[in-house]
Design a protein around this motif. Structure first.
Motif, PDB file in Angstrom:
ATOM      1  N   LEU A   1       0.811  -1.220   0.000  1.00 34.96           N
ATOM      2  CA  LEU A   1       0.000   0.000   0.000  1.00 34.96           C
ATOM      3  C   LEU A   1       0.849   1.277   0.000  1.00 34.96           C
ATOM      4  O   LEU A   1       0.570   2.185  -0.793  1.00 34.96           O
ATOM      5  CB  LEU A   1      -0.986  -0.015   1.163  1.00 34.96           C
ATOM      6  N   PRO A   2       1.895   1.404   0.812  1.00 33.39           N
ATOM      7  CA  PRO A   2       2.706   2.621   0.740  1.00 33.39           C
ATOM      8  C   PRO A   2       3.426   2.793  -0.596  1.00 33.39           C
ATOM      9  O   PRO A   2       3.588   3.912  -1.080  1.00 33.39           O
ATOM     10  CB  PRO A   2       3.724   2.457   1.877  1.00 33.39           C
ATOM     11  N   LEU A   3       3.834   1.681  -1.208  1.00 31.23           N
ATOM     12  CA  LEU A   3       4.489   1.784  -2.516  1.00 31.23           C
ATOM     13  C   LEU A   3       3.491   2.207  -3.594  1.00 31.23           C
ATOM     14  O   LEU A   3       3.834   3.003  -4.482  1.00 31.23           O
ATOM     15  CB  LEU A   3       5.127   0.450  -2.884  1.00 31.23           C
ATOM     16  N   ALA A   4       2.278   1.698  -3.500  1.00 36.99           N
ATOM     17  CA  ALA A   4       1.235   2.122  -4.438  1.00 36.99           C
ATOM     18  C   ALA A   4       0.926   3.597  -4.250  1.00 36.99           C
ATOM     19  O   ALA A   4       0.737   4.342  -5.225  1.00 36.99           O
ATOM     20  CB  ALA A   4      -0.024   1.287  -4.241  1.00 36.99           C
ATOM     21  N   ALA A   5       0.904   4.047  -3.000  1.00 33.33           N
ATOM     22  CA  ALA A   5       0.655   5.460  -2.714  1.00 33.33           C
ATOM     23  C   ALA A   5       1.742   6.329  -3.328  1.00 33.33           C
ATOM     24  O   ALA A   5       1.455   7.365  -3.944  1.00 33.33           O
ATOM     25  CB  ALA A   5       0.581   5.684  -1.211  1.00 33.33           C
ATOM     26  N   LEU A   6       2.979   5.913  -3.160  1.00 34.20           N
ATOM     27  CA  LEU A   6       4.088   6.685  -3.730  1.00 34.20           C
ATOM     28  C   LEU A   6       3.968   6.783  -5.241  1.00 34.20           C
ATOM     29  O   LEU A   6       4.122   7.859  -5.825  1.00 34.20           O
ATOM     30  CB  LEU A   6       5.415   6.037  -3.332  1.00 34.20           C
ATOM     31  N   GLY A   7       3.665   5.652  -5.874  1.00 39.45           N
ATOM     32  CA  GLY A   7       3.517   5.659  -7.334  1.00 39.45           C
ATOM     33  C   GLY A   7       2.366   6.533  -7.798  1.00 39.45           C
ATOM     34  O   GLY A   7       2.500   7.300  -8.764  1.00 39.45           O
ATOM     35  N   LEU A   8       1.239   6.457  -7.108  1.00 37.96           N
ATOM     36  CA  LEU A   8       0.082   7.261  -7.505  1.00 37.96           C
ATOM     37  C   LEU A   8       0.317   8.747  -7.252  1.00 37.96           C
ATOM     38  O   LEU A   8      -0.166   9.592  -8.006  1.00 37.96           O
ATOM     39  CB  LEU A   8      -1.170   6.785  -6.770  1.00 37.96           C
ATOM     40  N   TRP A   9       1.040   9.075  -6.184  1.00 41.96           N
ATOM     41  CA  TRP A   9       1.302  10.488  -5.903  1.00 41.96           C
ATOM     42  C   TRP A   9       2.351  11.074  -6.841  1.00 41.96           C
ATOM     43  O   TRP A   9       2.384  12.273  -7.067  1.00 41.96           O
ATOM     44  CB  TRP A   9       1.734  10.667  -4.450  1.00 41.96           C
ATOM     45  N   MET A  10       3.226  10.247  -7.394  1.00 41.86           N
ATOM     46  CA  MET A  10       4.246  10.735  -8.319  1.00 41.86           C
ATOM     47  C   MET A  10       3.734  10.817  -9.758  1.00 41.86           C
ATOM     48  O   MET A  10       4.358  11.442 -10.598  1.00 41.86           O
ATOM     49  CB  MET A  10       5.485   9.825  -8.269  1.00 41.86           C
ATOM     50  N   LEU A  11       2.601  10.205 -10.014  1.00 48.69           N
ATOM     51  CA  LEU A  11       2.050  10.200 -11.367  1.00 48.69           C
ATOM     52  C   LEU A  11       1.845  11.601 -11.954  1.00 48.69           C
ATOM     53  O   LEU A  11       2.153  11.819 -13.130  1.00 48.69           O
ATOM     54  CB  LEU A  11       0.744   9.396 -11.385  1.00 48.69           C
ATOM     55  N   PRO A  12       1.364  12.594 -11.201  1.00 48.76           N
ATOM     56  CA  PRO A  12       1.198  13.919 -11.796  1.00 48.76           C
ATOM     57  C   PRO A  12       2.503  14.562 -12.282  1.00 48.76           C
ATOM     58  O   PRO A  12       2.477  15.460 -13.120  1.00 48.76           O
ATOM     59  CB  PRO A  12       0.598  14.755 -10.659  1.00 48.76           C
ATOM     60  N   LEU A  13       3.641  14.091 -11.777  1.00 42.78           N
ATOM     61  CA  LEU A  13       4.914  14.623 -12.269  1.00 42.78           C
ATOM     62  C   LEU A  13       5.154  14.251 -13.727  1.00 42.78           C
ATOM     63  O   LEU A  13       5.908  14.930 -14.428  1.00 42.78           O
ATOM     64  CB  LEU A  13       6.069  14.118 -11.404  1.00 42.78           C
ATOM     65  N   LEU A  14       4.514  13.182 -14.190  1.00 42.53           N
ATOM     66  CA  LEU A  14       4.672  12.749 -15.576  1.00 42.53           C
ATOM     67  C   LEU A  14       3.736  13.476 -16.530  1.00 42.53           C
ATOM     68  O   LEU A  14       3.883  13.362 -17.740  1.00 42.53           O
ATOM     69  CB  LEU A  14       4.436  11.236 -15.676  1.00 42.53           C
ATOM     70  N   TRP A  15       2.756  14.183 -15.970  1.00 44.42           N
ATOM     71  CA  TRP A  15       1.823  14.905 -16.813  1.00 44.42           C
ATOM     72  C   TRP A  15       2.497  16.182 -17.297  1.00 44.42           C
ATOM     73  O   TRP A  15       2.760  17.092 -16.544  1.00 44.42           O
ATOM     74  CB  TRP A  15       0.550  15.267 -16.054  1.00 44.42           C
ATOM     75  N   GLY A  16       2.745  16.229 -18.539  1.00 47.06           N
ATOM     76  CA  GLY A  16       3.367  17.421 -19.118  1.00 47.06           C
ATOM     77  C   GLY A  16       2.928  17.576 -20.560  1.00 47.06           C
ATOM     78  O   GLY A  16       2.138  16.799 -21.086  1.00 47.06           O
ATOM     79  N   GLY A  17       3.423  18.590 -21.183  1.00 48.90           N
ATOM     80  CA  GLY A  17       3.105  18.813 -22.580  1.00 48.90           C
ATOM     81  C   GLY A  17       1.965  19.804 -22.748  1.00 48.90           C
ATOM     82  O   GLY A  17       1.419  20.345 -21.778  1.00 48.90           O
ATOM     83  N   PRO A  18       1.594  20.037 -23.981  1.00 44.85           N
ATOM     84  CA  PRO A  18       0.592  21.065 -24.267  1.00 44.85           C
ATOM     85  C   PRO A  18      -0.809  20.731 -23.772  1.00 44.85           C
ATOM     86  O   PRO A  18      -1.576  21.613 -23.432  1.00 44.85           O
ATOM     87  CB  PRO A  18       0.616  21.195 -25.786  1.00 44.85           C
ATOM     88  N   GLY A  19      -1.196  19.483 -23.707  1.00 50.31           N
ATOM     89  CA  GLY A  19      -2.548  19.125 -23.302  1.00 50.31           C
ATOM     90  C   GLY A  19      -2.636  18.684 -21.842  1.00 50.31           C
ATOM     91  O   GLY A  19      -3.592  18.021 -21.449  1.00 50.31           O
ATOM     92  N   ALA A  20      -1.635  19.040 -21.034  1.00 52.67           N
ATOM     93  CA  ALA A  20      -1.579  18.580 -19.641  1.00 52.67           C
ATOM     94  C   ALA A  20      -2.643  19.282 -18.802  1.00 52.67           C
ATOM     95  O   ALA A  20      -2.992  20.440 -19.046  1.00 52.67           O
ATOM     96  CB  ALA A  20      -0.207  18.859 -19.058  1.00 52.67           C
ATOM     97  N   PRO A  21      -3.175  18.593 -17.780  1.00 53.24           N
ATOM     98  CA  PRO A  21      -4.151  19.221 -16.896  1.00 53.24           C
ATOM     99  C   PRO A  21      -3.499  20.331 -16.074  1.00 53.24           C
ATOM    100  O   PRO A  21      -2.301  20.315 -15.825  1.00 53.24           O
ATOM    101  CB  PRO A  21      -4.634  18.081 -16.005  1.00 53.24           C
ATOM    102  N   GLY A  22      -4.312  21.271 -15.632  1.00 51.92           N
ATOM    103  CA  GLY A  22      -3.813  22.389 -14.852  1.00 51.92           C
ATOM    104  C   GLY A  22      -3.517  22.015 -13.409  1.00 51.92           C
ATOM    105  O   GLY A  22      -3.730  20.876 -12.966  1.00 51.92           O
ATOM    106  N   ALA A  23      -3.052  23.009 -12.657  1.00 48.85           N
ATOM    107  CA  ALA A  23      -2.676  22.784 -11.259  1.00 48.85           C
ATOM    108  C   ALA A  23      -3.884  22.387 -10.420  1.00 48.85           C
ATOM    109  O   ALA A  23      -3.766  21.553  -9.512  1.00 48.85           O
ATOM    110  CB  ALA A  23      -2.024  24.037 -10.689  1.00 48.85           C
TER     111      ALA A  23
END
Length: 102
Positions: free
Chosen positions: A7-29
């Motif tokens: 569970l803590p490893l899954a939490a870390l992965g899910l919380w780091m996922l927004p760092l991969l969101w980039g580019g022109p069509g990325a969601p806002g803050a």
């Protein structure tokens, strides 16, 4: 039990996922913050459900072993065993000569 460790490893992965969101069509803050709080709430609910399942499994194992519900497997109410680890008793050890002040 393995799910509790993952569970803590899954939490870390899910919380780091927004760092991969980039580019022109990325969601806002704002969307990223909502995502983080949604993941946080889901992890709280998941930990709650997991703790209940683990408790139920422990009670089931205790029932199979013949231990009353809520009782310690050692038979003592405080959960400790009757054994004293070697060298921690109050009696002096015979193999150690008394030093000054002993």
């Amino acid at each position: 039990m393995d799910a509790a460790r993952l569970l803590p490893l899954a939490a870390l992965g899910l919380w780091m996922l927004p760092l991969l969101w980039g580019g022109p069509g990325a969601p806002g803050a704002g969307t990223r913050v909502i995502y983080l709080f949604a993941v946080w709430a889901a992890l709280i609910l998941g930990a709650f459900a997991l703790s209940h399942r683990l408790r139920d499994a422990a009670e089931h194992e205790a029932a199979e072993a013949g231990t009353p519900p809520g009782a310690s497997p050692t038979g003592r109410s405080d959960g400790t065993s009757n054994r004293t680890p070697t060298g921690t008793g109050s009696a002096p050890r015979a193999d150690i000569p008394p030093g000054p002040g002993r």
